[in-house]
Scaffold this active site. Structure first.
Site, PDB file in Angstrom:
ATOM      1  CD  GLU A  60      88.754 -11.968   1.836  1.00  0.00           C
ATOM      2  OE1 GLU A  60      88.861 -11.292   0.787  1.00  0.00           O
ATOM      3  OE2 GLU A  60      88.492 -13.182   1.827  1.00  0.00           O
ATOM      4  N   PRO A 266      80.148  -9.712 -13.058  1.00  0.00           N
ATOM      5  CG  PRO A 266      80.977  -9.968 -15.205  1.00  0.00           C
ATOM      6  CD  PRO A 266      80.220  -9.009 -14.342  1.00  0.00           C
TER       7      PRO A 266
END
Length: 675
Positions: A60, A266
């Site tokens: 976000e 990751p």
């Protein structure tokens, strides 16, 4: 919000901190800044009275980058505070915006923590990214008449069903929002089904479609490609359970392309070490970004254990795998590799972004795989036939090429709820105020545009008297001093107690947060009122001082209004004209229309200057209120003060030129409306 939600969220507090502690075993940042989780941190004055933009995590924050940049440009006079829930989002906020924004964790959603948070920041508007809507936060904003917008909002079918299932617990949170900007029509329909009113809902598109690749990233990516000069695959935002499958696919790929390099990224930093161990166990030649070594031709796996560089790795790679999709995680947003024109491969589990992937599949702009074998097959195919990969990337890019514009339209929505001030270049707001602490018991706020420096002496009448700068005084409950400070005339006022309490406690007030204390609250209120072009004095400085043992004392400096006298003194001299009485009513109405409640509106606090302009002063214990009966009560308080002074003048055999039957209707006429 229901009683049961409030109870459960309070009971969950120990569990939250246990989770943070356990998570901190792998990611130490989770064990830091715990005070913010309950909104018990200190917040600088400069962070108050601005905007709060909540980006729950890294995705976000990155998506909102353009919107945040635009917000900083539109509101240069206001502070912007970013909030998040994760340390990685906090790190990203600092990396993208440095000291141009403040950052705090959004507190646990208990009534007390949310109340402290809003008290400390006192924001003008809260903007929530996607669907991070918390019941207590919504309720507190509604109680404070603080508007909350949810933008770039997406609602999956699974999430919608979850909200419907637990509506009995969460309460009608969606109906209490001020505006929802949905990413697409499908999400908009789901928000409608949850109760968002149709007139508070619009489709604005996805902020990530507006994503622009910074020029420095393009240059850096080219440098990496030229340096590596070998096939590069990137597996981004991977989760536990996927890395082993990806490495298995890469083993197969290496048989056909032994010079290939896998960039493994990751999703969560706390997994970096575990993934590194897994790569070594699989006997790959590993190099880590954190090692700061040059990638050699013998290296097979490059572990991108850094934050904020994912876009770079997408731009470097020949093919991108978007993680979270080979397991039941729901996938991640593929729009960043699409922006870099990198061919996209994904697993089948993409329910978090089903609308985007549906469009990609229809446009033949993505390759879906079910397992490591299929992933290896498409990697080898696209490395062998780069024209196929390029066509897929181009089709994906073209599918979303016309979807830009969400940033501009959402910014207009924000401006609709918080109009940008045309005089932003001249107004003063809390973001421009300086704060100093001369000692452990004292805090001073001051405007550096008026005072080059401010010390405790500035709040002592004796200091100004020694400099022969005191030019007069005004008496009331206490004495206020008029000070000549060069180009600025100042009024120094110490805060005193009134009524019966004042008989035995002259000037101590019950301890409260500094920002809510008498002088600081009046200082910040005056800034807001002047920003609204209301006729009030300019605040210069305010001081909070802890008193020994108990309480605090307060002082304020405000700018003197040149050539002004209060109505009380004027009426001692002569009657006011009809135009003056009407002007008083007009000015009071101007404040009331802005929702400003004056706790002590009387003839001593209304002034006329020598140009005929009306001013209102002394805003101690005042503030904003929703329209109501208090407006009539304000006027009646003023009328009582005029009649009180008339009675006192008659008793002292003095003139006081006020006639209620003659003058008061003129003021009411100037006020201009029935209450």
């Amino acid at each position: 919000m229901t009683f049961w939600y409030k109870l459960l969220i309070r009971l969950a507090i120990p569990l939250v901190f246990i989770y943070l502690w356990l998570r901190g075993a792998k990611a130490p940042a989770y064990r830091k800044r715990w005070a913010e989780r309950l909104a018990r941190q200190n917040v600088p004055a400069q962070a108050r009275d601005g905007l709060v933009i909540h980006c729950v995590s890294v995705g976000e924050t990155v998506a909102a980058r353009g919107l945040i940049e635009s917000t900083l440009n539109v509101y240069p006079h206001l502070s912007v505070t970013l909030t998040s829930m994760t340390p990685t989002a906090a790190e990203m906020a600092y990396k993208l915006f440095a000291d141009r924004v403040f950052h705090y964790y959004l507190p646990i959603d208990t009534p007390a923590a949310v109340s402290r948070f809003l008290d400390k920041l006192s924001p003008r508007l809260i903007v929530i990214l996607e669907t991070e809507v918390w019941p207590c936060l919504v309720e507190q904003c509604r109680q404070r008449d603080l508007q909350m917008l949810v933008v770039n909002a997406r609602m999956s079918e699974r999430s919608m069903k979850g909200y419907q299932k637990y509506r009995w617990l969460l309460g009608p949170i969606w109906q209490k929002l001020d505006f929802v900007a949905a990413q697409n029509e499908v999400s908009a329909e789901r928000f409608l089904s949850l109760g968002v009113p149709s007139d508070m809902l619009a489709v604005r598109g996805n902020l990530k479609h507006d994503f622009q690749i910074p020029e420095h990233v393009q240059h850096e990516a080219k440098r990496w490609r030229d340096t590596l000069s070998r096939p590069v695959l990137v597996a981004a935002s991977t989760h536990d359970g996927e890395d082993a499958q990806i490495l298995e696919a890469f083993k197969v790929t290496l048989k056909q392309y032994p010079q290939a390099l896998l960039i493994l990224v990751p999703r969560h930093p706390e997994r970096f070490d575990a993934v590194a161990r897994l790569v070594k166990q699989q006997q790959f030649n590993l190099v880590r970004r954190s090692d700061k070594q040059t990638v050699q031709s013998t290296h097979q796996v490059f572990l991108a254990d850094s934050m904020g560089e994912l876009l770079l790795w997408y731009a470097v790679a020949d093919v991108a795998f978007v993680g979270g999709s080979l397991i039941e995680r729901g996938g991640h947003n593929p729009l960043e590799p699409i922006a870099t024109k990198t061919p996209v491969v994904s697993g089948m589990n993409v329910f978090n972004f089903d609308e985007i992937y549906a469009r990609l599949k229809a446009a033949h702009g993505v390759q879906m795989v079910a397992n490591s074998e299929e992933l290896a097959d498409i990697w080898c195919t696209w490395l062998t036939h780069p024209e196929q990969a390029a066509a897929c990337a181009e089709q994906a890019f073209n599918e979303f090429a016309n979807d830009q514009g969400a940033t501009a339209t959402i910014l207009e929505d924000i401006k609709r709820f918080l109009p940008s001030t045309e005089t932003a270049g001249t107004v003063r707001t809390m973001s421009m105020i300086k704060t100093i602490n001369p000692n452990s018991n004292t805090e001073i706020w001051y405007d550096p545009a008026i005072l080059d420096d401010c010390t405790t002496e500035h709040f002592e009448a004796g200091y100004w008297q020694r400099l022969n700068k005191v030019k007069g005084s005004a008496t009331g409950r206490s004495t206020a001093f008029f000070v000549d400070a060069g180009t600025h005339g100042l009024l120094l006022r110490h805060y005193y107690r009134g009524g019966l309490v004042g008989k035995f406690n002259k000037d101590r007030f019950k301890r409260e947060p500094i920002a809510s204390s008498r002088a600081m609250a009046e200082f910040s209120l005056l800034l807001k009122l002047r920003e609204l072009n209301l006729p009030v004095p300019r605040p210069v400085a305010a001081q909070f001082t802890k008193a020994p043992i108990w309480g605090y004392r307060a002082d304020i400096l405000v700018e003197v209004i040149p050539g002004a006298q209060d109505v009380f003194k004027l009426l001692l001299q002569q009657p006011l004209t009809s135009a003056h009485w009407q002007l008083l009513g007009e000015t009071i109405r101007q404040l009331h229309d802005a929702g400003v409640y004056h706790s002590d509106l009387n003839c001593h606090n209304i002034m006329l200057d020598d140009t005929g302009k009306c001013w209102i002063v002394d805003f101690d214990k005042c503030g904003f209120r929703a329209f109501g009966e208090w407006r009539e009560a304000n006027l009646q308080r003023l009328l009582r003060s005029l009649n009180k002074e008339l009675t006192k003048a008659k008793e002292a055999n003095q003139a006081f030129h006020f006639d209620e039957t003659r003058d008061w209707p003129l003021l009411v006429q100037g006020y201009g409306a029935s209450l």
